[in-house]
Design a protein around this motif. Structure first.
Motif, PDB file in Angstrom:
ATOM      1  N   ALA A   1       0.639   5.743  -1.402  1.00  0.00           N
ATOM      2  CA  ALA A   1       0.155   6.804  -0.756  1.00  0.00           C
ATOM      3  C   ALA A   1      -1.639   6.422  -0.518  1.00  0.00           C
ATOM      4  CB  ALA A   1       0.168   8.313  -1.186  1.00  0.00           C
ATOM      5  N   ARG A   2      -1.997   5.946  -1.894  1.00  0.00           N
ATOM      6  CA  ARG A   2      -3.393   5.386  -2.030  1.00  0.00           C
ATOM      7  C   ARG A   2      -3.637   4.226  -1.093  1.00  0.00           C
ATOM      8  NH1 ARG A   2      -2.749   6.454  -7.724  1.00  0.00           N
ATOM      9  NH2 ARG A   2      -2.328   4.343  -8.110  1.00  0.00           N
ATOM     10  N   LEU A   3      -2.672   3.449  -0.849  1.00  0.00           N
ATOM     11  CA  LEU A   3      -2.968   2.458   0.390  1.00  0.00           C
ATOM     12  C   LEU A   3      -2.787   2.978   1.761  1.00  0.00           C
ATOM     13  CD1 LEU A   3      -0.978  -0.397  -1.330  1.00  0.00           C
ATOM     14  CD2 LEU A   3      -3.409  -0.185  -1.397  1.00  0.00           C
ATOM     15  N   GLY A   4      -2.318   4.141   2.017  1.00  0.00           N
ATOM     16  CA  GLY A   4      -2.085   4.757   3.302  1.00  0.00           C
ATOM     17  C   GLY A   4      -0.707   4.645   3.858  1.00  0.00           C
ATOM     18  N   LEU A   5       0.133   4.512   3.011  1.00  0.00           N
ATOM     19  CA  LEU A   5       1.612   4.203   3.204  1.00  0.00           C
ATOM     20  C   LEU A   5       2.516   5.482   2.705  1.00  0.00           C
ATOM     21  CD1 LEU A   5       1.980   0.589   2.033  1.00  0.00           C
ATOM     22  CD2 LEU A   5       1.419   1.151   4.457  1.00  0.00           C
ATOM     23  N   ASP A   6       3.655   5.697   3.593  1.00  0.00           N
ATOM     24  CA  ASP A   6       4.420   6.573   3.176  1.00  0.00           C
ATOM     25  C   ASP A   6       5.254   6.219   1.722  1.00  0.00           C
ATOM     26  OD1 ASP A   6       6.595   5.197   4.159  1.00  0.00           O
ATOM     27  OD2 ASP A   6       6.780   6.278   5.899  1.00  0.00           O
ATOM     28  N   ALA A   7       6.307   6.971   1.409  1.00  0.00           N
ATOM     29  CA  ALA A   7       6.811   6.854   0.298  1.00  0.00           C
ATOM     30  C   ALA A   7       8.021   5.487   0.557  1.00  0.00           C
ATOM     31  CB  ALA A   7       8.051   7.967   0.113  1.00  0.00           C
ATOM     32  N   ASN A   8       8.116   5.044   1.936  1.00  0.00           N
ATOM     33  CA  ASN A   8       9.138   3.934   2.131  1.00  0.00           C
ATOM     34  C   ASN A   8       8.337   2.583   2.496  1.00  0.00           C
ATOM     35  OD1 ASN A   8      11.493   5.482   1.998  1.00  0.00           O
ATOM     36  ND2 ASN A   8      11.075   6.217   4.084  1.00  0.00           N
TER      37      ASN A   8
ATOM     38  N   THR B   1      -1.957  -0.104  11.326  1.00  0.00           N
ATOM     39  CA  THR B   1      -1.204  -1.533  10.990  1.00  0.00           C
ATOM     40  C   THR B   1      -1.608  -1.727   9.479  1.00  0.00           C
ATOM     41  OG1 THR B   1      -1.234  -2.157  13.261  1.00  0.00           O
ATOM     42  CG2 THR B   1      -0.445  -3.740  11.430  1.00  0.00           C
ATOM     43  N   PHE B   2      -0.307  -1.709   8.701  1.00  0.00           N
ATOM     44  CA  PHE B   2      -0.782  -2.003   7.307  1.00  0.00           C
ATOM     45  C   PHE B   2      -0.789  -3.623   7.497  1.00  0.00           C
ATOM     46  CE2 PHE B   2       0.691  -3.073   2.761  1.00  0.00           C
ATOM     47  CZ  PHE B   2      -0.283  -2.993   2.388  1.00  0.00           C
ATOM     48  N   VAL B   3      -2.104  -4.354   6.992  1.00  0.00           N
ATOM     49  CA  VAL B   3      -2.165  -5.860   6.997  1.00  0.00           C
ATOM     50  C   VAL B   3      -2.113  -6.328   5.407  1.00  0.00           C
ATOM     51  CG1 VAL B   3      -3.582  -7.733   7.568  1.00  0.00           C
ATOM     52  CG2 VAL B   3      -3.619  -5.546   8.779  1.00  0.00           C
ATOM     53  N   THR B   4      -1.232  -7.280   5.168  1.00  0.00           N
ATOM     54  CA  THR B   4      -1.255  -8.077   3.798  1.00  0.00           C
ATOM     55  C   THR B   4      -0.873  -9.612   4.139  1.00  0.00           C
ATOM     56  OG1 THR B   4      -0.294  -8.168   1.616  1.00  0.00           O
ATOM     57  CG2 THR B   4       0.955  -6.625   3.257  1.00  0.00           C
ATOM     58  N   ARG B   5      -1.362 -10.431   3.956  1.00  0.00           N
ATOM     59  CA  ARG B   5      -0.971 -11.958   4.231  1.00  0.00           C
ATOM     60  C   ARG B   5      -1.607 -12.595   3.037  1.00  0.00           C
ATOM     61  NH1 ARG B   5      -0.508 -13.708  10.586  1.00  0.00           N
ATOM     62  NH2 ARG B   5       0.809 -12.125  11.373  1.00  0.00           N
ATOM     63  N   THR B   6      -0.941 -13.756   2.972  1.00  0.00           N
ATOM     64  CA  THR B   6      -1.367 -14.768   1.995  1.00  0.00           C
ATOM     65  C   THR B   6      -1.499 -16.175   2.798  1.00  0.00           C
ATOM     66  OG1 THR B   6      -0.398 -13.720   0.116  1.00  0.00           O
ATOM     67  CG2 THR B   6      -0.925 -16.238   0.029  1.00  0.00           C
TER      68      THR B   6
ATOM     69  N   ASN C   1       5.586   2.478   4.747  1.00  0.00           N
ATOM     70  CA  ASN C   1       5.312   2.422   6.221  1.00  0.00           C
ATOM     71  C   ASN C   1       4.017   2.836   6.553  1.00  0.00           C
ATOM     72  OD1 ASN C   1       8.123   1.295   7.164  1.00  0.00           O
ATOM     73  ND2 ASN C   1       8.984   3.287   6.838  1.00  0.00           N
ATOM     74  N   ALA C   2       3.315   2.245   7.565  1.00  0.00           N
ATOM     75  CA  ALA C   2       2.042   2.719   7.845  1.00  0.00           C
ATOM     76  C   ALA C   2       2.199   4.039   8.834  1.00  0.00           C
ATOM     77  CB  ALA C   2       1.262   1.598   8.574  1.00  0.00           C
ATOM     78  N   PRO C   3       0.955   4.990   8.824  1.00  0.00           N
ATOM     79  CA  PRO C   3       1.098   6.082   9.873  1.00  0.00           C
ATOM     80  C   PRO C   3       1.078   5.557  11.167  1.00  0.00           C
ATOM     81  CG  PRO C   3      -0.777   5.975   8.384  1.00  0.00           C
ATOM     82  CD  PRO C   3      -0.115   4.813   7.953  1.00  0.00           C
TER      83      PRO C   3
ATOM     84  N   PHE D   1       6.289  -4.151  -0.188  1.00  0.00           N
ATOM     85  CA  PHE D   1       5.835  -2.763  -0.158  1.00  0.00           C
ATOM     86  C   PHE D   1       7.113  -2.128   0.063  1.00  0.00           C
ATOM     87  CE2 PHE D   1       2.046  -5.099  -0.194  1.00  0.00           C
ATOM     88  CZ  PHE D   1       1.116  -4.157  -0.824  1.00  0.00           C
ATOM     89  N   ARG D   2       8.383  -2.404   0.635  1.00  0.00           N
ATOM     90  CA  ARG D   2       9.522  -1.902   0.776  1.00  0.00           C
ATOM     91  C   ARG D   2      10.734  -2.275  -0.058  1.00  0.00           C
ATOM     92  NH1 ARG D   2       7.470  -3.154   5.939  1.00  0.00           N
ATOM     93  NH2 ARG D   2       8.675  -4.926   5.873  1.00  0.00           N
ATOM     94  N   LYS D   3      11.205  -1.276  -0.690  1.00  0.00           N
ATOM     95  CA  LYS D   3      12.074  -1.380  -1.760  1.00  0.00           C
ATOM     96  C   LYS D   3      13.361  -2.561  -1.391  1.00  0.00           C
ATOM     97  CE  LYS D   3      15.064   0.661  -5.430  1.00  0.00           C
ATOM     98  NZ  LYS D   3      15.458   1.794  -5.894  1.00  0.00           N
TER      99      LYS D   3
END
Length: 276
Positions: free
Chosen positions: A162-169, A177-182, A171-173, A127-129
């Motif tokens: 933004a729809r996921l709650g993240l900023d343009a970079n 804590t943004f959670v994504t794991r496989t 990052n979570a507010p 989610f970060r370039k």
């Protein structure tokens, strides 16, 4: 696929892909504690009762056993210390930018590569370039990686993040804590030659935002991710990948954790390097 699709787009989302993956976030059921939930609870209760009966029988048998009963098993019949050691080839010899590398040039190595690539592509780094480009370069064949970056960057738009709650970079507010794991469950070799392999990874995943103000709570998903790999240079590289839903088990009866407990778990529990 739109940016609303799971992990960001058709072949361009957080879980990678080259244009053939179509995966959507699961829609929340109208009643998450409805009939299916009650059925699981009934089944669990039955299993608990059976388990208690089995334990009771075992306890009675143990209590009635004579303490003077000799152990007539020959001493040399004891299992060897190596009987419980792990089998299979060591998964990797190192890492580059957090991505495992140096997988064995055989079926086990291809399975290890597929499992570990699924973990990397399902991480928040997608989610970060900058980290996304590094992951794509380290996992996909060079020509495939070069074609993917542009479309992926478009898919991970500011509006989508933004729809996921993240900023343009990405990052979570603060305070969330943004959670994504496989988390791979197992692998299956669909085909194999020394130069090309096709491996499916059955996995469960976590996705969502953990925080007191979150409107997108962390939830689980179950999918099968199939990778087409080529032996390039000295390692396995992805040339194509697709995903499909399931197999998915019946939801369990474990109480939902608080956002604070979930955030702590994500920060405190690290991941693994997966072997076959």
């Amino acid at each position: 696929m739109s940016n609303d699709d799971q992990y960001g787009g058709a072949g361009h989302g957080a879980v990678g892909g080259t244009g053939q993956t179509r995966t959507r976030l699961p829609e929340a059921p109208a009643d998450p504690y409805g009939p299916a939930r009650r059925t699981a609870r009934t089944s669990r209760s039955l299993v608990t009762v059976v388990g208690v009966v089995v334990l009771l029988i075992a306890a009675i048998a143990f209590a009635n056993q004579s303490p003077d009963t000799p152990d007539d098993r020959p001493a040399d019949d004891a299992p060897a210390a190596t009987s419980t050691t792990a089998t299979g080839t060591d998964p990797v010899t190192g890492k580059t930018a957090g991505i495992p590398k140096g997988f064995a040039h055989d079926e086990q190595g291809a399975q290890s590569a597929a499992a570990n690539y699924a973990v990397a592509l399902g991480s928040d780094g997608m989610f970060r370039k900058n980290t996304r480009h590094a992951l794509v370069d380290g996992i996909y064949a060079p020509d495939v990686a070069s074609r993917m970056k542009g479309p992926q960057d478009e898919a991970y738009s500011t509006a989508f993040l933004a729809r996921l709650g993240l900023d343009a970079n990405g990052n979570a507010p603060q305070g969330s804590t943004f959670v994504t794991r496989t988390v791979p469950i197992g692998t299956r070799v669909e085909s194999y030659t020394p130069t090309a392999a096709k491996v499916s990874v059955w996995y469960t995943g976590l996705i969502g935002m953990s925080g007191t103000k979150s409107t997108d709570p962390v939830r689980t998903l179950w999918k099968t991710w199939t990778f087409e790999l080529s032996w390039i240079g000295e390692d396995w590289k992805v040339v194509d990948d697709t995903q499909q839903d399931g197999p998915a088990p019946v939801p369990g009866d474990v109480p939902v954790s608080t956002s604070d407990d979930m955030s702590k778990a994500i920060k405190e529990f690290g991941g693994f390097t997966y072997a076959r």
